[in-house]
Every structure is written in C-alpha cells, then in structure tokens.
Design a protein around this motif. Structure first.
Motif, PDB file in Angstrom:
ATOM      1  N   GLU A  95      73.488  67.990   7.121  1.00 51.52           N
ATOM      2  CA  GLU A  95      73.472  68.793   6.207  1.00 51.52           C
ATOM      3  C   GLU A  95      72.055  69.722   6.554  1.00 51.52           C
ATOM      4  OE1 GLU A  95      74.294  70.949   2.899  1.00 51.52           O
ATOM      5  OE2 GLU A  95      75.225  69.373   3.577  1.00 51.52           O
ATOM      6  N   LEU A  96      71.190  69.351   7.326  1.00 51.20           N
ATOM      7  CA  LEU A  96      69.941  70.038   7.845  1.00 51.20           C
ATOM      8  C   LEU A  96      70.494  70.902   8.797  1.00 51.20           C
ATOM      9  CD1 LEU A  96      67.013  70.460   7.925  1.00 51.20           C
ATOM     10  CD2 LEU A  96      66.619  68.480   9.148  1.00 51.20           C
ATOM     11  N   LEU A  97      71.280  70.169   9.991  1.00 48.28           N
ATOM     12  CA  LEU A  97      71.402  70.970  10.893  1.00 48.28           C
ATOM     13  C   LEU A  97      72.454  72.175  10.504  1.00 48.28           C
ATOM     14  CD1 LEU A  97      72.629  68.428  13.645  1.00 48.28           C
ATOM     15  CD2 LEU A  97      70.633  69.892  13.566  1.00 48.28           C
ATOM     16  N   TRP A  98      73.408  72.023   9.669  1.00 48.36           N
ATOM     17  CA  TRP A  98      74.222  72.992   9.114  1.00 48.36           C
ATOM     18  C   TRP A  98      73.546  74.273   8.534  1.00 48.36           C
ATOM     19  CZ3 TRP A  98      75.457  74.935   4.125  1.00 48.36           C
ATOM     20  CH2 TRP A  98      76.550  75.629   4.238  1.00 48.36           C
ATOM     21  N   SER A  99      72.426  73.628   7.588  1.00 56.97           N
ATOM     22  CA  SER A  99      71.312  74.655   6.898  1.00 56.97           C
ATOM     23  C   SER A  99      70.758  75.672   7.727  1.00 56.97           C
ATOM     24  CB  SER A  99      70.603  73.826   5.948  1.00 56.97           C
ATOM     25  OG  SER A  99      71.145  73.046   5.166  1.00 56.97           O
ATOM     26  N   GLN A 100      70.205  74.851   9.134  1.00 55.67           N
ATOM     27  CA  GLN A 100      69.556  75.686  10.087  1.00 55.67           C
ATOM     28  C   GLN A 100      70.414  76.768  10.473  1.00 55.67           C
ATOM     29  OE1 GLN A 100      68.028  72.518  12.364  1.00 55.67           O
ATOM     30  NE2 GLN A 100      66.331  72.347  11.156  1.00 55.67           N
ATOM     31  N   GLU A 101      71.888  76.210  10.795  1.00 57.14           N
ATOM     32  CA  GLU A 101      72.643  77.358  11.377  1.00 57.14           C
ATOM     33  C   GLU A 101      72.909  78.505  10.557  1.00 57.14           C
ATOM     34  OE1 GLU A 101      74.073  77.409  14.517  1.00 57.14           O
ATOM     35  OE2 GLU A 101      72.767  75.732  15.130  1.00 57.14           O
ATOM     36  N   SER A 157      65.529  71.917   1.053  1.00 54.02           N
ATOM     37  CA  SER A 157      65.923  71.065   0.303  1.00 54.02           C
ATOM     38  C   SER A 157      66.753  70.110   1.148  1.00 54.02           C
ATOM     39  CB  SER A 157      67.234  71.637  -0.385  1.00 54.02           C
ATOM     40  OG  SER A 157      67.854  70.676  -1.176  1.00 54.02           O
ATOM     41  N   ALA A 158      67.504  70.264   2.347  1.00 51.18           N
ATOM     42  CA  ALA A 158      68.152  69.450   3.219  1.00 51.18           C
ATOM     43  C   ALA A 158      66.999  68.665   4.131  1.00 51.18           C
ATOM     44  CB  ALA A 158      68.894  70.360   4.315  1.00 51.18           C
ATOM     45  N   SER A 159      65.960  69.176   4.106  1.00 53.76           N
ATOM     46  CA  SER A 159      64.712  68.461   4.762  1.00 53.76           C
ATOM     47  C   SER A 159      64.314  67.283   3.923  1.00 53.76           C
ATOM     48  CB  SER A 159      63.593  69.397   5.324  1.00 53.76           C
ATOM     49  OG  SER A 159      63.990  70.398   6.193  1.00 53.76           O
ATOM     50  N   ARG A 160      63.974  67.717   2.748  1.00 55.11           N
ATOM     51  CA  ARG A 160      63.680  66.709   1.886  1.00 55.11           C
ATOM     52  C   ARG A 160      64.681  65.533   1.525  1.00 55.11           C
ATOM     53  NH1 ARG A 160      60.987  71.106  -2.489  1.00 55.11           N
ATOM     54  NH2 ARG A 160      59.000  71.310  -1.147  1.00 55.11           N
ATOM     55  N   ASP A 161      65.817  66.114   1.491  1.00 53.98           N
ATOM     56  CA  ASP A 161      66.873  65.028   1.453  1.00 53.98           C
ATOM     57  C   ASP A 161      66.888  63.992   2.585  1.00 53.98           C
ATOM     58  OD1 ASP A 161      67.788  66.088  -1.125  1.00 53.98           O
ATOM     59  OD2 ASP A 161      69.291  67.078  -0.196  1.00 53.98           O
ATOM     60  N   LEU A 162      66.738  64.552   3.730  1.00 51.94           N
ATOM     61  CA  LEU A 162      66.716  63.597   4.981  1.00 51.94           C
ATOM     62  C   LEU A 162      65.352  62.918   4.871  1.00 51.94           C
ATOM     63  CD1 LEU A 162      67.757  62.791   7.834  1.00 51.94           C
ATOM     64  CD2 LEU A 162      66.253  64.852   8.626  1.00 51.94           C
ATOM     65  N   LEU A 163      64.195  63.258   4.319  1.00 56.29           N
ATOM     66  CA  LEU A 163      62.939  62.284   4.394  1.00 56.29           C
ATOM     67  C   LEU A 163      63.225  61.523   3.395  1.00 56.29           C
ATOM     68  CD1 LEU A 163      60.284  65.136   4.530  1.00 56.29           C
ATOM     69  CD2 LEU A 163      60.703  63.461   6.408  1.00 56.29           C
ATOM     70  N   ARG A 164      63.864  61.966   2.363  1.00 53.67           N
ATOM     71  CA  ARG A 164      64.192  60.773   1.321  1.00 53.67           C
ATOM     72  C   ARG A 164      65.104  59.658   1.657  1.00 53.67           C
ATOM     73  NH1 ARG A 164      66.177  64.017  -2.554  1.00 53.67           N
ATOM     74  NH2 ARG A 164      63.991  64.990  -2.851  1.00 53.67           N
ATOM     75  N   ILE A 166      65.440  58.810   4.614  1.00 47.92           N
ATOM     76  CA  ILE A 166      64.697  57.734   5.565  1.00 47.92           C
ATOM     77  C   ILE A 166      63.438  56.967   5.180  1.00 47.92           C
ATOM     78  CG2 ILE A 166      65.882  58.939   7.685  1.00 47.92           C
ATOM     79  CD1 ILE A 166      62.641  60.235   8.113  1.00 47.92           C
ATOM     80  N   GLY A 167      63.287  57.084   3.812  1.00 45.76           N
ATOM     81  CA  GLY A 167      62.227  56.231   3.088  1.00 45.76           C
ATOM     82  C   GLY A 167      61.187  57.180   2.888  1.00 45.76           C
ATOM     83  N   ASP A 168      60.844  58.140   3.546  1.00 48.47           N
ATOM     84  CA  ASP A 168      59.603  59.119   3.218  1.00 48.47           C
ATOM     85  C   ASP A 168      59.678  59.853   1.921  1.00 48.47           C
ATOM     86  OD1 ASP A 168      57.204  60.172   3.564  1.00 48.47           O
ATOM     87  OD2 ASP A 168      57.759  61.445   5.209  1.00 48.47           O
ATOM     88  N   ASP A 169      59.081  59.470   0.823  1.00 49.43           N
ATOM     89  CA  ASP A 169      59.267  60.146  -0.335  1.00 49.43           C
ATOM     90  C   ASP A 169      58.127  61.318  -0.569  1.00 49.43           C
ATOM     91  OD1 ASP A 169      61.387  58.778  -1.027  1.00 49.43           O
ATOM     92  OD2 ASP A 169      60.161  57.308  -2.198  1.00 49.43           O
ATOM     93  N   SER A 170      57.422  61.621   0.495  1.00 46.29           N
ATOM     94  CA  SER A 170      56.409  62.631   0.463  1.00 46.29           C
ATOM     95  C   SER A 170      57.059  63.898   0.325  1.00 46.29           C
ATOM     96  CB  SER A 170      55.390  62.429   1.442  1.00 46.29           C
ATOM     97  OG  SER A 170      56.066  62.778   2.729  1.00 46.29           O
ATOM     98  N   ASN A 171      56.682  65.034  -0.241  1.00 43.25           N
ATOM     99  CA  ASN A 171      57.114  66.107  -0.377  1.00 43.25           C
ATOM    100  C   ASN A 171      56.694  67.404   0.700  1.00 43.25           C
ATOM    101  OD1 ASN A 171      59.204  65.599  -2.251  1.00 43.25           O
ATOM    102  ND2 ASN A 171      57.534  65.898  -4.033  1.00 43.25           N
ATOM    103  N   ASP A 172      56.045  66.836   1.789  1.00 40.33           N
ATOM    104  CA  ASP A 172      55.479  67.834   2.856  1.00 40.33           C
ATOM    105  C   ASP A 172      56.440  68.102   3.619  1.00 40.33           C
ATOM    106  OD1 ASP A 172      53.128  67.271   1.792  1.00 40.33           O
ATOM    107  OD2 ASP A 172      52.587  65.605   3.058  1.00 40.33           O
ATOM    108  N   VAL A 173      57.304  69.265   3.508  1.00 37.46           N
ATOM    109  CA  VAL A 173      58.198  69.760   4.456  1.00 37.46           C
ATOM    110  C   VAL A 173      57.605  71.032   5.314  1.00 37.46           C
ATOM    111  CG1 VAL A 173      60.563  70.838   4.517  1.00 37.46           C
ATOM    112  CG2 VAL A 173      59.684  68.969   2.846  1.00 37.46           C
TER     113      VAL A 173
END
Length: 173
Positions: A95-101, A157-164, A166-173
């Motif tokens: 989803e992140l790759l698709w969003s970047q494209e 949003s996709a970056s936050r979902d990816l971080l979430r 993998i277990g990183d709940d911080s909102n630093d994107v």
C-alpha cells in the motif's frame, strides 16, 4: 502474547507428566535435651517415604492428553497470528509503494494540467480562446492539485499503517 501462550501450554503439558513419576520425600530431625543428673541426651530421626500412583481411572492420562491438545491449539493459534502479522506487514508495504507511485503520477498529471492551463490562458489573453475553456482547464488544474495533496496524505497514512503493523506505534512519519 501468542508466543507466551504457547510457552505456557508447553509448560503445563510437561508438568502433566509429573503424576506418572514417583514422589519421594525425606526428613531428618535431631534433638538434644538435658536429663538432669545423667547429662544430655541426643536423639536423631531419619525418614524416607515414597509414593507412586499406579492407576487412577485414566484421569491422569486424559489430563495429559488434554494438555497436549491445548498445546497444539496454542501452537496453531500462534501460527495463525504470525501469518496474520506477516500478511498485514506485506499489505501495508504494498500500500505504501502504491501510494508513493500515486504521488509521482499525480505530480506528472499536475505538471501537464498546469502546462495546459498556461497554454489556454495565453490563447485566451490573445483572444483566440473562450472563457469557458479557460475555466475548465483551470478547474482541471485545481482538481490535479487536490489529487496530489490527497496522494501525499495517503502516503502518510500508509506509512503509519506500516509502522503500526510492524509494532511501532509512534506517529513519527
């Protein structure tokens, strides 16, 4: 938590075998007393006892079988949880790759719409294009700007979902 559940079930399964083992206990005691004129007296005592459950109506074996089933269930739940986590990480990554494209494509569309707007504006200023065409290409340019900002928000949003995932709940994107 699934991994801890498997470890707990494994320990319970292993501990269910202790009923089949002999239970041995030992005791030692010593005492010393004063018996008046004859001096002191000492007494020592040693004891050993053992216990072995020979048959208890299949309760012990069914308890062990039950613990084995609980262990297998916990292992299956762990594998399911692990596969769900892996699926969610892969899905979030794609989803992140698709969003970047999509951002790159939206930038290209915006550049073309801006160039088209400038060309129509130039023709309008020269008197060779009507106002309706100018307003339409201007609206197309604004729509492309909106789509670009929407695509950028989707990347965040996709970056936050990816971080979430993998277990990183911080909102630093």
């Amino acid at each position: 938590s699934s991994e801890k559940s498997v470890q707990n079930a494994r320990l319970q399964y292993r501990s269910s075998f202790t009923i089949f083992l002999p239970q041995i206990s030992a005791s030692v005691s010593a005492s010393q007393g004063d018996s008046g004129d004859s001096g002191t007296s000492s007494s020592y005592s040693y004891g050993f006892s053992g216990k072995l459950s020979v048959f208890s109506g299949f309760a012990d074996t069914s308890n062990t079988l039950s613990k084995n089933i609980q262990l297998k269930t916990a292992e299956v739940e762990y594998k399911k949880t692990l596969s769900d986590v892996i699926f969610n990480v892969k899905k979030s990554f794609y989803e992140l790759l698709w969003s970047q494209e999509s951002v790159e494509l939206a930038k290209e569309i915006l550049n073309r719409r801006t160039a088209n707007y400038e060309l129509v504006k130039f023709k309008y200023d020269a008197g060779r294009e009507d106002k309706g065409s100018l307003l339409r290409v201007e609206a197309d340019k604004y729509q492309a700007e909106y789509e670009l900002s929407k695509a950028k928000r989707k990347v965040i949003s996709a970056s936050r979902d990816l971080l979430r995932s993998i277990g990183d709940d911080s909102n630093d994107v």
